[in-house]
Design a protein around this motif. Structure first.
Motif, PDB file in Angstrom:
ATOM      1  N   GLY A 180      -7.927  34.618  38.965  1.00 37.79           N
ATOM      2  CA  GLY A 180      -8.747  35.807  38.782  1.00 37.79           C
ATOM      3  C   GLY A 180      -7.975  37.114  38.763  1.00 37.79           C
ATOM      4  N   LYS A 181      -6.688  37.078  39.102  1.00 40.08           N
ATOM      5  CA  LYS A 181      -5.874  38.287  39.058  1.00 40.08           C
ATOM      6  C   LYS A 181      -5.398  38.599  37.636  1.00 40.08           C
ATOM      7  CE  LYS A 181      -4.176  37.851  43.811  1.00 40.08           C
ATOM      8  NZ  LYS A 181      -2.981  37.734  44.684  1.00 40.08           N
ATOM      9  N   LYS A 182      -5.516  37.612  36.757  1.00 34.79           N
ATOM     10  CA  LYS A 182      -5.077  37.800  35.377  1.00 34.79           C
ATOM     11  C   LYS A 182      -6.289  38.108  34.492  1.00 34.79           C
ATOM     12  CE  LYS A 182      -1.076  34.725  35.733  1.00 34.79           C
ATOM     13  NZ  LYS A 182      -0.425  33.486  35.217  1.00 34.79           N
ATOM     14  N   ILE A 183      -6.241  39.246  33.836  1.00 32.45           N
ATOM     15  CA  ILE A 183      -7.337  39.685  32.972  1.00 32.45           C
ATOM     16  C   ILE A 183      -6.779  40.028  31.605  1.00 32.45           C
ATOM     17  CG2 ILE A 183      -9.263  41.305  32.711  1.00 32.45           C
ATOM     18  CD1 ILE A 183      -8.958  41.830  35.741  1.00 32.45           C
ATOM     19  N   PHE A 184      -7.440  39.545  30.566  1.00 34.66           N
ATOM     20  CA  PHE A 184      -7.012  39.796  29.200  1.00 34.66           C
ATOM     21  C   PHE A 184      -7.984  40.781  28.544  1.00 34.66           C
ATOM     22  CE2 PHE A 184      -5.615  35.639  30.533  1.00 34.66           C
ATOM     23  CZ  PHE A 184      -4.290  35.599  30.139  1.00 34.66           C
ATOM     24  N   MET A 185      -7.414  41.730  27.829  1.00 31.76           N
ATOM     25  CA  MET A 185      -8.207  42.779  27.195  1.00 31.76           C
ATOM     26  C   MET A 185      -7.961  42.822  25.698  1.00 31.76           C
ATOM     27  SD  MET A 185      -7.781  46.922  27.637  1.00 31.76           S
ATOM     28  CE  MET A 185      -7.983  46.883  29.409  1.00 31.76           C
ATOM     29  N   GLY A 186      -9.040  42.823  24.930  1.00 34.47           N
ATOM     30  CA  GLY A 186      -8.955  43.057  23.495  1.00 34.47           C
ATOM     31  C   GLY A 186      -9.484  44.445  23.209  1.00 34.47           C
TER      32      GLY A 186
END
Length: 221
Positions: free
Chosen positions: A208-214
């Motif tokens: 949950g610490k890794k977030i991907f943004m487009g």
């Protein structure tokens, strides 16, 4: 099948203007695939794309399609300018969740994005021109979340939920990313690495610490 080194076509549109808008796969039976076209046509394949069956014709483009992470018979579809729909039988029948359950929330039909939680079960976060709504009973009832974004000042383009901890909720606008660690009770602002709008947010399924943004160019509504 082989690390995406080779691809084969599984669907051809009858018009070059009719595109595949969104897809999702049944996590319980990966041969079951759902695809929504840009004209609102909803398709289902039971044999990994060898053949397709039309199961629904929505009035407008489907912008988000989600198979429930706890019950793969349940599917949610977010339809442009129309709202949120739910099927409990793999797409055979659909319920308009904005017609009755969201009645009273002005402009809730102007759909932007939604996310479905794995834990806790039955939690949905729904973004529209009204703002941010939360359901804890799979769409039967809804409540407004108090957010930092003032209405008509920022467009909510994307929402995401940490699948390991549903208290961690995110939403992105044309100005910032907002995070809640208490299920939407309070929020904090996160700076963005870009001046463009947060078009999509995905939280890593196992971290949950890794977030991907487009990102994308903001649009006027």
């Amino acid at each position: 099948m082989n690390c995406a080194r080779n691809w084969s076509p599984v669907f051809y549109s009858d018009k070059d203007t009719k595109l595949v808008a969104v897809m999702d796969i049944d996590w319980f039976d990966s041969k079951v695939v759902y695809a929504a076209l840009s004209d609102g046509t909803m398709l289902r394949s039971s044999n990994a794309g060898d053949s397709w069956q039309k199961v629904k014709q929505f009035g407008q483009r489907v912008n988000r399609l989600v198979v429930d992470p706890n019950d793969s018979r349940i599917i949610y579809a977010g339809v442009l300018n129309t709202g949120l729909f739910k099927s409990v039988d793999k797409g055979e029948k659909w319920e308009d969740l904005t017609k009755v359950p969201m009645k009273g929330f002005k402009n809730a039909k102007d759909f932007d994005d939604f996310a479905v939680s794995k834990s806790p079960k039955n939690m949905i976060i729904y973004a529209s021109n009204f703002g941010l709504l939360k359901s804890e009973d799979a769409g039967a009832t809804w409540k407004e979340l108090s957010i930092l974004t003032k209405k008509n000042t920022e467009i909510i383009y994307s929402v995401a939920i940490d699948q390991l901890d549903g208290k961690n909720i995110f939403y992105g606008t044309d100005k910032a990313v907002y995070k809640s660690v208490d299920g939407g009770v309070s929020w904090e602002v996160k700076k963005m690495p870009t001046s463009r709008a947060v078009g999509d947010l995905i939280v890593h399924a196992k971290d949950g610490k890794k977030i991907f943004m487009g990102v994308k160019t903001p649009v006027d509504k």
